[in-house]
Design an enzyme around this catalytic site. Structure first.
Site: not given
Length: 780
Positions: A426, A503, A584, A587, A589, A637, A731
């Site tokens: 994602p 996601q 998710h 990170h 969130y 995740r 990437r």
């Protein structure tokens, strides 16, 4: 110059002879506390590259060492009644005593003064010296004396080992794993002269204690090891040449690094650390002697370049430290990886992996040896392993055809089969309007679905307007958004054989920010065009101190509303035809903010212990899993490491994974970081894969590896070793939507199918890569 080497090990002796050879006018003394031609220890291992280097600097000693070497190419594993052998590894071994005797004789021939039976306690005993080499070993007195300058960092590792020898001779570098009622022992075995082999026995501390080896003396420990490895020893005895020891003969490895390598003492002498005094490398890759020899070579090289008069010493030492630090850290990192593998193999790999995969994992333990490097070493063995792996994945392997690489084997979860092990991560695009994905998303996601990956993740899709990171984030809180996603998913299903994954997430305290190209993580301007919206989190927080908007702690009513939003979005995702759903929880969130101690300071039932901190994320997971079709997979995740002291650790990640597994998760997507701006991650290729590996083995759940995975060799290594079940590549897929097809061509996997519209390019790309490979081989 007047040069004194304190310590007559490989570093001191080799530097002494090199400097005397460089300039016979130098006065060089090597001070050794042992008797002449007397030393302790068994065999040491060299690499071919080190020997090549030694031939350039002193052919005489190199030829003598070469003549005394024992060469072997094979690594043999003895494990669970199996004997597995792989060749092409090119080790050379020599007895430590023989090596030092050769170097001592060479020093004497060149006029280096050897002083024996002198125990040096201080560099100041040699106040007239221009240069003092502190090569006085792992317990260096010189390093300890100037600890405030040298800044040593000494880490004592948990495993116990005992360094022994045997008259039984082995024709391969042999690893023997033996299970007891208390756990696993392993032996590292290699022949080093015509009569003797090194036999190092290693085990975890808790296994050592359970067998009472902490109370055993040296003879009792040897008797224990002889009985444990009796089948291997075939009647031969184990021996020690250590001095008489009181108490246990078992050691803990100490990893040594230093912030500074040299100084000038109060007498004006320059003092420089060398060998084990400044760095150690675990015997799992046998680089300790290599590092010591190459220290001596590099310091001599710098004197050759800058001049070997006393006035050049500071310049030389500064250059030496800078150059050697880089190479040393590289080798120490590889040794650390190998060391950690042996430290945890009993709990992480021995019981979980079949012998074939255990062998592959062991061979690639340092991450210096990759999949294609194994092919160069022993193509037949690797092809046999690839064939075994593919057949185990349910893919028939015709004997007449090359085997399927691990990354191109299928993977089935619930009712979904992925054609290979590559998924497109994602990746936020910030290009939706009012949460509605448009033509941009169709082209972006469609292109990557045609590019060969087994599954394409849409970027984090938000469950409500206030769940967005930016105004450009897509959502699934309206039927219009659901219809837009249906159009994209239908197109991918109609035109490719890739699967589509959604996601679902909520930005929490990291929301209401600008699109990345307008200032990543910066709050919105809060004008009429793009006003800020209130933020929710587990506890009040400000992601960017002094900059971000401050979130408020969620109430029970907030939790009920957000949970309902997740369920509604899940139902729309199912209706849109997504094959896979990921929740998710990483990170920083919203759901992640409950899990991490850095962002959760609640004192109610949702704060405190990890079980409490997981309570709300698990509530959401259970509701989403119930709303998601049973035949479709669901992953989670997580941030497996916050990279901040006091935050989530990889050990916590195992417990988090176990909780989600118990709730019905199929896979754990192991990312890390982005929870706090105070983070200090350690980057490198495949740097997050160890988290996926640990979670997979210890929590017993399939994982997705992410982070700096950029070539087929990485994916094949990860999948083949069982470190993860899928690899998410980000990437590289932005730079090349057809990354998977390109990598298949690069490694010569021609059976990889292409979209019919693109097939005319397939042969040309494959031929180009084949030509490049042939040219590289010809010039090697």
């Amino acid at each position: 110059m007047k040069i004194v080497c304190i310590g007559g090990g490989p570093a001191g002796l080799y530097f002494g002879l090199l400097m005397k050879q460089l300039n016979p006018a130098h006065q060089v003394r090597v001070i050794e506390r042992n008797k002449p031609y007397d030393t302790f220890g068994w065999g040491v291992v060299f690499s071919d590259a080190t020997m090549d280097n030694m031939r350039l600097w002193d052919r005489t000693s190199a030829d003598q060492i070469q003549a005394a070497f024992n060469h072997w190419d094979d690594i043999e594993l003895l494990f669970k009644g199996r004997r597995i052998r792989s060749g092409g590894h090119g080790f050379v071994g020599i007895g430590r005593k023989k090596l030092l005797n050769i170097l001592q004789a060479r020093c004497e021939a060149l006029g280096v003064e050897l002083v024996f039976e002198q125990d040096v306690s201080s560099d100041e005993d040699f106040s007239d010296a221009d240069l003092v080499i502190a090569s006085d070993g792992i317990n260096s007195r010189i390093r300890s004396k100037y600890a405030d300058v040298f800044q040593p960092d000494i880490v004592t590792r948990p495993n116990r080992y005992i360094w022994l020898g045997t008259k039984r001779l082995y024709d391969a570098f042999t690893f023997d794993f033996q299970q007891t009622e208390h756990g696993w022992f392993q032996a590292h075995i290699y022949k080093f002269d015509e009569h003797t082999s090194t036999f190092i026995v290693e085990c975890p501390e808790h296994v050592w204690l359970a067998h009472g080896l902490d109370k055993a003396d040296q003879d009792q420990s040897i008797a224990f090891c002889e009985q444990l490895f009796a089948g291997n020893l075939a009647g031969e005895k184990l021996m020690t040449n250590a001095r008489h020891l009181r108490g246990s003969a078992w050691l803990n490895f100490q990893r040594v690094t230093c912030g500074q390598w040299w100084l000038q003492n109060r007498h004006g002498s320059h003092v420089v650390l060398m060998g084990d005094a400044v760095h150690t490398a675990h015997f799992a890759i046998g680089s300790g002697t290599k590092l010591a020899i190459e220290d001596a070579i590099e310091l001599t090289r710098q004197f050759q370049l800058h001049g070997d008069a006393p006035e050049h010493i500071p310049t030389v030492l500064a250059a030496y430290q800078e150059l050697r630090r880089v190479e040393t850290l590289r080798l120490q990192n590889a040794a650390w990886n190998a060391m950690e593998w042996f430290e945890v193999c009993g709990t992480r790999y021995c019981d979980q992996l079949p012998p074939e995969q255990f062998m592959y994992s062991m061979l690639t333990r340092s991450q210096r040896i990759s999949h294609e490097n194994l092919r160069l070493r022993d193509a037949a063995w690797l092809q046999g392993y690839e064939r075994w792996f593919a057949e185990r994945a349910g893919l028939p392997q015709p004997a007449a055809l090359p085997p399927t690489p691990p990354m191109f084997t299928p993977y089935t979860v619930r009712g979904v089969t992925l054609k290979n092990r590559v998924v497109v991560s994602p990746m936020a695009q910030y290009s939706a309007t009012d949460g509605v994905p448009g033509d941009y998303h169709l082209v972006h996601l469609g292109a990557r679905a045609m590019g060969g990956a087994a599954m394409v993740f849409a970027e984090m899709t938000c469950t409500s307007p206030d769940a967005r990171i930016t105004p450009g984030c897509p959502g699934l809180w309206t039927d219009e958004q659901g219809a837009a996603w249906t159009r994209i998913v239908d197109w991918v299903h109609a035109n490719t054989d890739a699967r589509m994954a959604v996601q679902l997430g909520h930005a929490g305290a990291k929301g209401s920010t600008r699109r990345a190209w307008d200032g990543i993580d910066q709050p919105l301007a809060d004008d009429d065009t793009e006003p800020n919206w209130p933020l929710l989190s587990a506890s009040p927080q400000q992601y960017l101190p002094g900059t971000s908007q401050v979130s408020r702690a969620m109430t029970e009513a907030d939790m009920d509303r957000v949970l309902a939003d997740f369920v509604a979005a899940t139902q729309r995702a199912a209706d849109a035809g997504f094959d896979w759903l990921e929740l998710h929880c990483a990170h920083g969130y919203l759901l992640s903010s409950f899990i991490s101690t850095l962002t959760n300071q609640r004192t109610d039932a949702y704060g405190g212990s990890l079980a409490n901190r997981l309570r709300y994320p698990l509530r959401v997971f259970n509701a989403v899993r119930a709303a998601w079709p049973a035949e479709r997979p669901m992953s989670v995740r997580i941030s497996a490491h916050d990279w901040v002291e006091g935050g989530i650790t990889p050990a916590d990640a195992v417990e988090i994974a176990r909780a989600f597994k118990a709730a019905g998760a199929d896979l754990i997507d192991c990312s890390s970081g982005q929870v706090s701006k105070a983070e200090k991650p350690v980057y490198g290729r495949m740097f997050q894969t160890p988290f996926a590996d640990r979670v997979r083995q210890e929590a017993g759940i399939a994982t997705i590896a992410v982070g700096a995975i950029s070539e087929a060799d990485h994916v094949n290594s990860i999948i083949a070793a069982g470190r993860a079940d899928l690899c998410a590549v980000a990437r590289p897929h932005l730079a090349n939507p057809a990354w998977t097809l390109t990598e298949a061509a690069r490694i010569g996997y021609t059976p990889q199918p292409w979209p019919k519209q693109y097939r005319s390019a397939k042969g040309q790309l494959e031929a180009g890569f084949a030509r490049q490979a042939a040219q590289a081989k010809a010039s090697a």
